[in-house]
Design an enzyme around this catalytic site. Sequence first.
Site, PDB file in Angstrom:
ATOM      1  N   ASP A 344      18.226   0.283  15.367  1.00  0.00           N
ATOM      2  CA  ASP A 344      17.171  -0.246  16.231  1.00  0.00           C
ATOM      3  C   ASP A 344      16.365  -1.299  15.473  1.00  0.00           C
ATOM      4  OD1 ASP A 344      15.466  -0.597  18.361  1.00  0.00           O
ATOM      5  OD2 ASP A 344      14.190   1.102  17.829  1.00  0.00           O
ATOM      6  N   GLU A 347      13.355  -0.564  13.246  1.00  0.00           N
ATOM      7  CA  GLU A 347      13.551  -0.045  11.898  1.00  0.00           C
ATOM      8  C   GLU A 347      13.629  -1.157  10.855  1.00  0.00           C
ATOM      9  OE1 GLU A 347      13.748   3.305  10.874  1.00  0.00           O
ATOM     10  OE2 GLU A 347      12.877   3.492  12.862  1.00  0.00           O
ATOM     11  N   ASP A 379      16.834   5.831  16.877  1.00  0.00           N
ATOM     12  CA  ASP A 379      16.750   4.784  15.849  1.00  0.00           C
ATOM     13  C   ASP A 379      18.122   4.342  15.355  1.00  0.00           C
ATOM     14  OD1 ASP A 379      13.941   4.808  15.871  1.00  0.00           O
ATOM     15  OD2 ASP A 379      13.906   6.559  14.549  1.00  0.00           O
ATOM     16  N   GLU A 410      17.237  10.182  15.244  1.00  0.00           N
ATOM     17  CA  GLU A 410      15.819   9.814  15.302  1.00  0.00           C
ATOM     18  C   GLU A 410      15.247  10.030  13.905  1.00  0.00           C
ATOM     19  OE1 GLU A 410      12.213   8.469  16.826  1.00  0.00           O
ATOM     20  OE2 GLU A 410      14.111   8.585  17.924  1.00  0.00           O
ATOM     21  N   ARG A 411      14.779   8.957  13.276  1.00  0.00           N
ATOM     22  CA  ARG A 411      14.278   9.032  11.903  1.00  0.00           C
ATOM     23  C   ARG A 411      12.761   9.194  11.906  1.00  0.00           C
ATOM     24  NH1 ARG A 411      13.746   3.796   8.100  1.00  0.00           N
ATOM     25  NH2 ARG A 411      13.058   4.782   6.162  1.00  0.00           N
TER      26      ARG A 411
END
Length: 627
Positions: A344, A347, A379, A410-411
Amino acid sequence: MSVEPVKFGRKRPVPKSPNPLFLKWLTELRDVAAEKGTKMQFVYQKAISSLNKYPLPLKNGKEAKILQNFGDGICKILDDKLAQYYAENGPDAPIHSLNEGDPPKLRRSKTPPGATRGPLSPEGQPAPEPAPCKRVGFKKTRDYVPQKRSGGYAVLVTLYRDHQRAGSRGFMTKAELQREAQPLCDKSFTVSDPGSKYTAWSSVSTLIQKDLLLKTNSPARYSLTEKGLELAEKLEERGAEQGQPGGAPASLPGVPENKGGEILDLTEGEEEEPPEDKGKGGPVPADEARGDWRRGEGGWGSGSGNGPDAAGSQASSERPPPAYRHVPGFVLSPGTFDIVLCVDFIETTGGSSGRKQELVTELRKNGVDFDVRKLNVGDFLWTARERVRYIPGQLRAPQARELVLDYIVERKRMDDLCGSIIDGRFREQKFRLKRCGLKKPIYLVEDYGSAQHLSIPESTLLQAVVNTQVVDGFFIKRTRDVRESAAYLTVMTRYLQSMFMNKTLLSCTKEEEPLCDRASSPASSSCILMSFGEFNEGAVKNKAQTVRELLARQLMQISGISGDKAAAILGKYSTLTSLLQAYEECPTVEAREKLLSGIKYGKLQRNIGPALSKTVCQLYCTVGALH
């Protein structure tokens, strides 16, 4: 007593718009944009519609800014063209009427025998009255009727057949419509002809402009209007009268037929094995989609061979067909695609640019093939991207088709996790990840300094992480820093490349995803995946929502109601109207407060309980402000 002579002809037509010059220029701009295939054609079309509705003359383009769909760009274009027009025709040139030059030529109607034109006869008797002449000089606009075997024809007939089918949803998605309409069209709906930018799908915009087709929702849903339904019925009847139902040609040149008159597919292999997957929504071979495979007692087989006897065939034919058989929109064979990590763009941009670029730098060092793009949820994810080759004579390579693998990441850094819990993003993101259609969500939790100085205690943050794994069913991966997170993404990319390298990938749409059996093991030879376009469009955060989705979002704003509890309530009361009606039918206040207490939710099937049930009842049944 003198009688006025009879005058023939008709009055000069009144112009439809008081600004024909502006209308002419906008129409030219729209046609040029349509030839280039740009989306500006729709902008100009909206401006034309607004100008047609405006009843007053405009002196310049700047005055048109008061109209809807007229921005600074269009007004400047009109002013530039107006200045050029004045330079060529003089400052007093008219702008509210077109320069007609020669008057339009009118066809003279033949005078009927015995009729004369002009004044009275010498005897003082009026001349015989001529037969009424037809209005000539202006052709009547013909209704739009698409040519047979064209894109518009195929779309209308396909939607009409779907409308007539029992159990029809009343609409079709783009992928479904393209797949079902392709046999009725000579041109491709997805691939343009050499030297052209247009496909058969380009005719859909014309159908929408002609008020024959209705496009709603996101992802798009297509349905026929009343006018389109009437036209499609005529097209279908015309095809049936010609002995070719559906408009299919009697034979295709260069394609052999078998003895039964069925067209043979030269692209299929010499030996095709029956499918092994008997599960719901499993992959269906092309022959089965055409009806060449029949299911008998012993599994899948061709019409002749090891099938049952005549009695067994008759018994099997009486069985109801499977609930759903998936026919893919396209197939990616082994060796024709690459597994690519999608990052994404959030990021890599915003905030501390140096810190965010560190992740990208580490991925490059590890030799990971990644692509930065906008992801509407998550992400990181992985796609199977089709390998395309440049076509001689064309500037760009064809658009590569992509399928999304079932893994999405998802980070969260610990400080970001703390902030997302406080502002409510944590619950919302988990809810959207569950609904995105990908089966294996991953939470990548990254340590960042000491957690003792955050707004939430460290024990609470760790409890939220554990709940995400145990209650929500997410896979949790803890890392120490950015470098270790990049290493995990690298290892995952390598693993998925080896896992899907020898698989055949079949596409499905967002609507088909719940119906398909998408469970795949490393040993399976094929799997069904969602296309990236369908996935990303369906994950838009602020898209139009249904009444059911709005009720779910309302319920989740109540403290203590999770996604599972909201889903359980919606399972019994799908709309706010049905819930309010159930409250009204309760005889006492106590019964209202306990209405939802017995509803079970989650894997453990626990009750929602009287406390939460009472809270929901107070929200929807209290008249006036809550105290």
